[in-house]
Design a protein around this motif. Structure first.
Motif, PDB file in Angstrom:
ATOM      1  N   ASP A 168      28.463  19.020 -53.284  1.00 45.64           N
ATOM      2  CA  ASP A 168      28.520  18.406 -54.615  1.00 45.64           C
ATOM      3  C   ASP A 168      28.717  19.525 -55.629  1.00 45.64           C
ATOM      4  N   PHE A 169      29.752  19.420 -56.439  1.00 42.04           N
ATOM      5  CA  PHE A 169      30.077  20.476 -57.396  1.00 42.04           C
ATOM      6  C   PHE A 169      29.114  20.494 -58.585  1.00 42.04           C
ATOM      7  N   THR A 176      25.571  23.580 -57.722  1.00 44.94           N
ATOM      8  CA  THR A 176      26.433  23.249 -56.593  1.00 44.94           C
ATOM      9  C   THR A 176      25.538  23.164 -55.365  1.00 44.94           C
ATOM     10  N   ASN A 201      34.708  28.310 -57.956  1.00 46.68           N
ATOM     11  CA  ASN A 201      35.299  27.913 -56.672  1.00 46.68           C
ATOM     12  C   ASN A 201      35.484  29.105 -55.725  1.00 46.68           C
ATOM     13  N   ILE A 204      32.171  29.749 -54.170  1.00 47.67           N
ATOM     14  CA  ILE A 204      31.863  28.774 -53.116  1.00 47.67           C
ATOM     15  C   ILE A 204      32.605  29.138 -51.833  1.00 47.67           C
ATOM     16  N   PHE A 220      33.595  17.141 -49.945  1.00 47.75           N
ATOM     17  CA  PHE A 220      33.058  17.381 -51.279  1.00 47.75           C
ATOM     18  C   PHE A 220      33.370  16.201 -52.206  1.00 47.75           C
ATOM     19  N   GLU A 224      36.334  15.870 -58.423  1.00 45.52           N
ATOM     20  CA  GLU A 224      36.956  17.124 -58.858  1.00 45.52           C
ATOM     21  C   GLU A 224      38.107  17.501 -57.930  1.00 45.52           C
ATOM     22  N   SER A 227      39.282  21.190 -57.983  1.00 47.57           N
ATOM     23  CA  SER A 227      38.423  22.130 -57.264  1.00 47.57           C
ATOM     24  C   SER A 227      38.646  22.038 -55.765  1.00 47.57           C
ATOM     25  N   SER A 300      25.432  15.203 -51.728  1.00 49.47           N
ATOM     26  CA  SER A 300      26.181  15.882 -50.670  1.00 49.47           C
ATOM     27  C   SER A 300      25.966  15.185 -49.327  1.00 49.47           C
TER      28      SER A 300
END
Length: 320
Positions: A168-169, A176, A201, A204, A220, A224, A227, A300
């Protein structure tokens, strides 16, 4: 924040030992899951963040007897039966008279962003019990917890079957959250990989590569797409979550079919599960939807449930 106030000097920060020195003093950072640190060297001052996550006799007591001067603790008072209340505020406060209770709220935190303040104040209208806890700093009791029963384990079985990574952003206000999900004997085994704010990003992608899970399938948040595309271009085996109608309720229903085994290092997921509850109307009746607050790791996990655990009933059917 130390950098913003020009108080940080990199040369004084030992990232390997997790210490920061200033003058003849030193601050050491360590997790309560480190048994050696709990029973290790003494200290002058102790600060416990999220102290309600500690066990009173096995963890806090070990820290207590190794601290020479003051102990400061903080926590969200989401359970009136927590040891901080029963053992410190109700007993020691009166018998030893060495406990001081300070009730602080979000209004005392000058570093909170405006968007987070709005989220907390929105609770006053949508959830009186959460508002009591997170807005007023008063003891409350959370009813209607969605996942009341889960098992905390040391680790994921080495022979468990990998299902997917869920993510999950977040960035400034929200973290995150990234976790990995396995299955064995019809049960789910979940391990938290990352839970942090301020991750770009590339951050990540680098983190997933450091953990050597970049080529494993990741799902994800589809909100987004930019992303997701960037992470894919950075070499991550990533896919957007397919949500669909009633996806939140559906994913919760899917997860409730399983026994959940959460690794002890998944501290943020455990915190979220403890307070993840059904929303209610003005009369206190459940509206069959969760409160949208403090649920990033759970989201998530929901994405994995929707995309990898849902029985779509696809196949060949013969009509006789």
């Amino acid at each position: 924040e130390l950098q913003k106030q020009e108080l940080y000097e990199a040369v004084k920060h030992n990232k390997t030992k997790r210490t920061y020195s200033y003058g003849d003093r030193m601050v050491e950072f360590f997790g309560a899951d480190d048994e050696k640190k709990l029973r290790g060297a003494k200290r002058n001052i102790l600060y416990c963040n999220e102290a309600n996550e500690l066990e009173f006799k096995t963890q806090f007591f070990q820290l207590l007897i190794r601290t020479e001067d003051d102990i400061f603790i903080d926590f969200n008072p989401d359970d009136e039966n927590v040891w901080i209340n029963t053992e410190l505020e109700q007993k020691r406060f009166h018998e030893m008279k060495d406990v001081e209770v300070i009730v602080s709220t979000y209004k005392d935190n000058t570093f909170l962003p405006v968007s987070l303040i709005k989220e907390i104040e929105y609770l006053e209208k949508t959830d009186p019990e959460f508002w009591k806890i997170y807005g007023l700093g008063e003891y409350g009791k959370i009813y209607g917890v969605i996942f009341p029963d889960y098992n905390v384990v040391d680790s994921t079985p080495v022979d468990a079957t990998f299902i997917s990574i869920g993510g999950d952003f977040g960035f400034t206000n929200d973290p995150t959250a990234i976790l990995e999900v396995y299955t064995q004997n019809g049960e789910l085994w979940i391990n938290e990989l990352e839970y942090a704010r301020g991750l770009t990003n590339p951050d990540i992608a680098n983190r997933l590569k450091e953990l050597k899970v970049d080529r494993k399938e990741s799902i994800f948040d589809s909100a987004e797409p930019k992303s997701i595309t960037e992470l894919y271009n950075l070499g991550i085996n990533i896919y957007p979550a397919q949500k669909g109608a009633d996806s939140i309720k559906n994913s919760i229903d899917i997860l409730k079919r399983y026994k959940l085994n959460i690794t002890s290092k998944s501290t943020n997921l455990i915190k979220e599960l403890r307070t993840y509850k059904w929303a209610t109307d003005k009369n206190g009746n459940s509206i069959n939807a969760p409160v949208d607050f403090n649920n990033h790791a759970i989201d998530s996990l929901r994405y994995v449930a929707l995309n990898k655990l849902q029985n779509n009933n696809n196949g060949i059917y013969h009509i006789i």
